[in-house]
Design an enzyme around this catalytic site. Structure first.
Site, PDB file in Angstrom:
ATOM      1  CB  CYS A  84      -3.407   3.913  -5.519  1.00  0.00           C
ATOM      2  SG  CYS A  84      -4.623   2.738  -4.440  1.00  0.00           S
ATOM      3  CB  CYS A 115      -0.879  -0.044   1.208  1.00  0.00           C
ATOM      4  SG  CYS A 115      -1.985   1.444   1.481  1.00  0.00           S
TER       5      CYS A 115
HETATM    6  N1  DGL Z   1      -4.209   0.428  -1.864  1.00  0.00           N
HETATM    7  C1  DGL Z   1      -3.718   1.589  -1.242  1.00  0.00           C
HETATM    8  C2  DGL Z   1      -2.439   2.494  -1.872  1.00  0.00           C
HETATM    9  O1  DGL Z   1      -1.542   1.853  -2.463  1.00  0.00           O
HETATM   10  C3  DGL Z   1      -4.481   2.661  -0.557  1.00  0.00           C
HETATM   11  C4  DGL Z   1      -5.908   2.689  -0.830  1.00  0.00           C
HETATM   12  C5  DGL Z   1      -6.790   3.504   0.272  1.00  0.00           C
HETATM   13  O2  DGL Z   1      -6.999   2.715   1.017  1.00  0.00           O
HETATM   14  O3  DGL Z   1      -6.902   4.623   0.106  1.00  0.00           O
HETATM   15  O4  DGL Z   1      -2.379   3.534  -1.671  1.00  0.00           O
END
Ligand code: DGL
Length: 271
Positions: free
Chosen positions: A193, A83
């Site tokens: 993301c 993430c």
């Molecule tokens: N998948 C996450 C990222 O790479 C975050 C998404 C979220 O929860 O806002 O930033």
């Protein structure tokens, strides 16, 4: 270092823990499984608390500690923060707190700056990532000689969490968020993301095939491989490995969404 962590012996046969605010990190997990098929993997989707992108640093840090404690209690030998938002908010605090290897990720500004031909790159990410000090430092290091157009994609993570990869709502958000980048003439877009690779084909269809899309799932897998190798923690060759999923999603279709994104039937437990 937590007591639990210090008591937990790490060996090469222990699983690798991977987590995200939700199901997005499965895009990274797929790269890890492809590169390191002998590793047992344990994935945690913190979907009840998604999105992280609009949460404070302290809130994200607290969630990362809860999940890391859980993963360490399961005996993981390393943790991948799959993430970008959680990495920006909490990786320093996690590394200060836990002794095991923690691999994070950041938007692919460096490779995008190297790949662009016209010097204009776009970054699609959460507002949390784009507002972070880590992202500012990334731009300072690698974005100096290119024009970087950033766009927060509010609401897109929620669509993907619901398993809506093709819905009208998802496509409308992609159109809305890609248009400002196209207006600025980007020739390269960073998917900053881990949820966004699941709608990569739709993004590509909207921006056109002349725009390159870059994400970092493969680099994270290679970084994990390098760290495990250096520490003598790479798993031996084995005939059977397991990939287990945990989620705290309240949605009826949580298992189905995970299986769709993973690409095959999966063992999914609730935490
Ligand atoms: N998948 C996450 C990222 O790479 C975050 C998404 C979220 O929860 O806002 O930033």
């Amino acid at each position: 270092m937590t007591l639990m962590n210090s008591l937990m012996a790490q060996s090469a046969q222990c699983p690798v823990g991977v987590f995200d605010s939700g199901v997005g990190g499965i895009s990274v997990l797929r790269h890890i499984h492809a590169l390191l098929p002998d590793e047992n993997l344990l994935y945690m989707a913190d979907s009840q608390y998604a999105p992280y992108g609009n949460k404070t640093r302290a809130e994200i840090e607290a969630r990362c500690f809860v999940i890391a404690d859980f993963l360490i209690a399961q005996g993981v030998k390393a943790i991948v923060v799959a993430c970008n938002t959680a990495t920006a908010a909490a990786i320093d605090a996690m590394r200060a707190r836990y002794a095991l290897p923690i691999i994070g990720m950041e938007p692919a500004v460096k490779p995008a700056a190297a790949a662009t031909k016209n010097g204009v790159i776009g970054v699609l990410a959460t507002s949390g990532t784009l507002k972070s000090a880590q992202f500012a430092a990334l731009l300072e290091s690698y974005g100096r000689n290119v024009k970087v157009v950033t766009q927060a994609c509010v609401g897109l993570v929620e669509c993907i969490e619901r398993g809506e990869l093709e819905s009208e709502c998802t496509l409308a958000l992609i159109r809305q968020y890609c248009q400002p980048l196209l207006d600025e003439g980007v020739d390269t877009i960073v998917l900053g993301c881990t949820h966004y690779p699941f709608v990569k084909a739709n993004i590509q269809a909207i921006v056109g095939c002349h725009v390159g899309l870059i994400d970092t799932g493969d680099s994270v897998a290679k970084q994990l491989q390098k760290r495990l190798l250096t520490l003598g923690l790479l798993a031996d060759k084995q005939a059977h490995t397991t990939v287990k999923f945990w989620t705290n999603s309240q949605a009826d279709n949580a298992k189905q969404v995970i299986e769709t994104l993973w690409g095959e039937p999966a063992e999914v437990k609730v935490f």
